[in-house]
Design a protein around this motif. Structure first.
Motif, PDB file in Angstrom:
ATOM      1  N   GLU A  73       0.814  -1.221   0.000  1.00  0.00           N
ATOM      2  CA  GLU A  73       0.000   0.000   0.000  1.00  0.00           C
ATOM      3  C   GLU A  73       0.848   1.272   0.000  1.00  0.00           C
ATOM      4  OE1 GLU A  73      -3.766  -1.738   2.627  1.00  0.00           O
ATOM      5  OE2 GLU A  73      -2.144  -0.633   3.616  1.00  0.00           O
ATOM      6  N   TYR A  74       2.152   1.117   0.130  1.00  0.00           N
ATOM      7  CA  TYR A  74       3.037   2.266   0.333  1.00  0.00           C
ATOM      8  C   TYR A  74       3.232   3.075  -0.949  1.00  0.00           C
ATOM      9  CZ  TYR A  74       7.444   4.773   1.112  1.00  0.00           C
ATOM     10  OH  TYR A  74       8.424   5.732   1.197  1.00  0.00           O
ATOM     11  N   ASN A  75       3.063   4.385  -0.832  1.00  0.00           N
ATOM     12  CA  ASN A  75       3.246   5.318  -1.943  1.00  0.00           C
ATOM     13  C   ASN A  75       4.296   6.340  -1.550  1.00  0.00           C
ATOM     14  OD1 ASN A  75       2.942   7.111  -4.124  1.00  0.00           O
ATOM     15  ND2 ASN A  75       1.307   8.219  -3.064  1.00  0.00           N
ATOM     16  N   PHE A  76       5.429   6.366  -2.259  1.00  0.00           N
ATOM     17  CA  PHE A  76       6.469   7.339  -1.904  1.00  0.00           C
ATOM     18  C   PHE A  76       6.475   8.551  -2.829  1.00  0.00           C
ATOM     19  CE2 PHE A  76       8.763   4.008  -4.362  1.00  0.00           C
ATOM     20  CZ  PHE A  76       9.298   4.760  -5.405  1.00  0.00           C
ATOM     21  N   SER A  77       5.466   8.708  -3.660  1.00  0.00           N
ATOM     22  CA  SER A  77       5.350   9.906  -4.476  1.00  0.00           C
ATOM     23  C   SER A  77       5.322  11.137  -3.576  1.00  0.00           C
ATOM     24  CB  SER A  77       4.074   9.846  -5.315  1.00  0.00           C
ATOM     25  OG  SER A  77       3.866  11.052  -6.009  1.00  0.00           O
ATOM     26  N   GLY A  78       6.100  12.153  -3.940  1.00  0.00           N
ATOM     27  CA  GLY A  78       6.138  13.381  -3.157  1.00  0.00           C
ATOM     28  C   GLY A  78       7.155  13.379  -2.040  1.00  0.00           C
ATOM     29  N   ASP A  79       7.829  12.263  -1.816  1.00  0.00           N
ATOM     30  CA  ASP A  79       8.799  12.157  -0.718  1.00  0.00           C
ATOM     31  C   ASP A  79      10.182  12.575  -1.227  1.00  0.00           C
ATOM     32  OD1 ASP A  79      10.493  11.444   1.353  1.00  0.00           O
ATOM     33  OD2 ASP A  79       9.332   9.667   1.888  1.00  0.00           O
ATOM     34  N   LYS A  80      10.577  13.793  -0.908  1.00  0.00           N
ATOM     35  CA  LYS A  80      11.855  14.312  -1.379  1.00  0.00           C
ATOM     36  C   LYS A  80      13.042  13.544  -0.804  1.00  0.00           C
ATOM     37  CE  LYS A  80      10.426  17.940  -3.848  1.00  0.00           C
ATOM     38  NZ  LYS A  80       8.965  17.837  -3.714  1.00  0.00           N
ATOM     39  N   SER A  81      12.878  12.961   0.383  1.00  0.00           N
ATOM     40  CA  SER A  81      13.981  12.200   0.962  1.00  0.00           C
ATOM     41  C   SER A  81      14.277  10.962   0.123  1.00  0.00           C
ATOM     42  CB  SER A  81      13.656  11.805   2.409  1.00  0.00           C
ATOM     43  OG  SER A  81      12.559  10.892   2.472  1.00  0.00           O
TER      44      SER A  81
END
Length: 611
Positions: free
Chosen positions: A522-530
């Motif tokens: 379920e994990y979405n890393f879109s938008g995560d600048k790190s």
């Protein structure tokens, strides 16, 4: 005397530095010419593309070979700087297949193109029981490919699996050995071992130990998936087709893979296809160019620079009329920072995910812009990055954020349904990929006789995939999947395996670094600048450091290939399968096959693969 030797070493180092700098710049220029020519030419058909590669190769290849030979001729024992020796060793490889000169065209390119022609050549008589009035012959691709995607007749599928191989596989085997002989000959002329040539900058010993470990780690889960598939096929076709103690006929495994996202899927009784989210509908109002821009929004959200005007105007276009547009993934040319890409005009969700994966290669190349050519190779990690991005891009959270889906489109039931379909495809595809990879490895090592390659292939398929042929197979053919032969010179099987395993590891690492609250799938890393920061840091290294140091920018705990992330991602689906198998007392594992390639199949439990 000692002072004279020291001065000689200094002079030799200085000479090497000048050569290395000039060679790096020139290699970039030559590969940019190759990429531009390939990008421009492959709209005109396989042999037109072939002639373009020959013409360009005769010019560019000569210079690359000259660089390889000059790098080889340096007296490395007269150098003081070990790093210079390592760089010259890398530059020895730039001649690649061009070291064969005219034989590159006749032995490699013609054979690969011939395979593509065979796959599309209409030379297979139709299955009479299905089309009694038809006399038109069929090609494997796309005709038989489409039949596997829709047919529920095991005899028809068996017929086409056997018929195409009976007519074409002797020629395919000849082409295969011509290419593998060319790999060995190229390596010999470059002065490097065949496996070094084939695996490029990867450490062969380490990577293959890791690959073997991954297969062992996934074994228990795979046996569960295999047992579920075989039992469902038994319920569908009966004991006349499926024996619950034996491997699954391979044509039915391919049917399962081809139909997993249709209403004919083996899980449709439990999770009807009609209740899945309408993924294709999410993007139907977009043209392909818009999908590329939507996919690039994902990368921009991580902090990557947008694809520039030059890319959209000069280095991006649709696949040509003669390409298999329905089936083709985007084609990318990324041997320099200025990558090219060709895309399909077909609009569906699968193509949308392919675009995300392909843009990873474009962005990866851009992030390596400050590297010299000899460090520009990136261990094929770009394929794993693309896989990780597509796993995040397909999440409900991201699709809703893009504005192409609604929250009401998703629920727990259809979430498990799509995860099961992905799980079945993944846990069948990875072992099949591994077997092809291992056979190629053994052929190049010459640990398997040429006359026994098909025997070895089926022994490994039986052990790792649990499949058997529809009937006994001859030894003068090689029954590889046709996809294995496509662009064999570029080692696509290794890229696929690395993407299919390491991609999940990268995705899992991002998840853990973010706190790991939700289930992994379920994990979405879109938008995560790190995430974008560590990705760019890894990308910028290319192969300037060893594999563990490069992937270690993301995988801070384990920097080797491992299957734990795959198991975690598919845990809900694997649990469902395991519980169903237990409830139904489904038999697991398989015994000796009743079919052979003039040998007995080994038991998965008792036989040694190395026998």
């Amino acid at each position: 005397m000692g002072g004279t030797l020291s001065l000689a070493k200094i002079y030799h180092d200085t000479e090497a530095i000048e050569f290395i700098n000039n060679a790096s710049n020139r290699c970039f220029e030559l590969h940019q010419k190759l990429a531009a020519a390939n990008f421009a030419a492959d709209n005109c058909g396989d042999f037109c593309f072939l002639l373009t590669k020959q013409k360009m190769g005769s010019v560019v290849g000569k210079e690359l070979v000259a660089i390889s030979r000059r790098a080889t001729n340096f007296h490395k024992q007269r150098m003081r700087d070990k790093n210079l020796k390592d760089i010259l060793q890398k530059l020895k490889r730039v001649g690649d297949f061009y070291i064969l000169e005219d034989d590159f065209f006749s032995a490699v390119l013609i054979n690969i193109s011939a395979v593509k022609v065979l796959v599309k050549f209409k030379n297979i008589p139709p299955y009479s029981n299905r089309r009694p009035g038809s006399i038109a012959h069929l090609s494997y691709y796309p005709d038989i490919h489409d039949i596997f995607a829709e047919s529920s007749d095991p005899e028809e599928l068996s017929y086409y699996w056997v018929a195409w191989r009976d007519i074409n596989m002797t020629w395919m085997a000849l082409n295969f050995f011509t290419v593998t002989d060319s790999i060995k000959q190229s390596a010999r002329l470059l002065g490097i071992p065949p496996l070094d040539f084939w695996y490029q900058s990867l450490n062969i010993i380490d990577i293959f130990v890791d690959i073997e470990a991954v297969m062992e780690e996934l074994r228990e889960a795979f046996v569960e998936v295999h047992a579920f598939i075989r039992n469902e096929l038994f319920l569908k076709y009966g004991e006349g087709v499926i024996n619950l103690n034996e491997p699954i006929p391979i044509h039915l495994i391919y049917q399962v893979l081809m139909q997993i996202w249709t209403e004919n899927s083996i899980i449709d009784e439990y999770f009807p296809y009609e209740e899945l989210p309408r993924y294709d509908d999410f993007i139907q109002n977009n043209d392909p160019l818009r999908l590329i821009k939507l996919a690039d929004i994902f990368y921009q959200s991580l902090g990557f620079d947008p694809l520039d005007k030059d890319f959209y105007q000069n280095r991006l276009k649709q696949l040509g009329k003669t390409d298999d547009d329905k089936f083709c993934k985007p084609l990318t040319y990324t041997s320099t920072p200025n990558g090219y890409m060709k895309y399909s005009k077909v609009v569906n969700f699968k193509k949308f995910m392919h675009i995300h994966e392909s843009l990873a290669r474009i962005h990866y190349a851009r992030e390596k812009k400050d590297l010299p050519f000899y460090y520009f190779n990136s261990y094929d990690i770009e394929f794993a990055v693309g896989k990780a991005v597509s796993l995040s891009a397909r999440t409900p959270e991201h699709l809703i954020a893009l504005g192409i889906a609604k929250k009401s489109d998703f629920n727990e039931e259809n979430d498990l349904s799509q995860l099961l379909r992905m799980c079945i495809r993944t846990f069948i595809s990875i072992p099949i990929c591994y077997v092809h990879l291992r056979v190629m490895h053994e052929v190049l090592c010459e640990t398997v006789k040429r006359t026994e390659v098909n025997k070895r292939f089926w022994k490994l398929l039986c052990r790792y995939v649990g499949v058997e042929p529809p009937q006994s197979r001859p030894q003068d053919v090689i029954d590889f999947s046709y996809t294995f032969y496509m662009d064999t010179d570029q080692n696509p099987i290794l890229k696929k395996f690395l993407g299919g395993v390491l991609g999940y590891q990268l995705y899992s690492a991002f998840h853990k670094n973010n706190g790991g609250i939700e289930q992994l799938h379920e994990y979405n890393f879109s938008g995560d600048k790190s995430v974008g920061n560590v990705l760019r840091e890894m990308m910028a290294l290319g192969s300037s450091e060893p594999w563990p140091n490069v992937v270690g920018k993301v995988l801070q705990e384990n920097t080797y290939l491992e299957g734990g992330a795959l198991l975690e991602y598919y845990d809900p689906a694997l649990n469902w399968i395991s519980n169903l198998n237990s409830d139904k007392n489904v038999l697991k594992g398989w015994n000796l096959s009743s079919k052979s390639v003039k040998f007995d199949f080994a038991s998965i439990r008792n036989a040694s693969v190395n026998d």
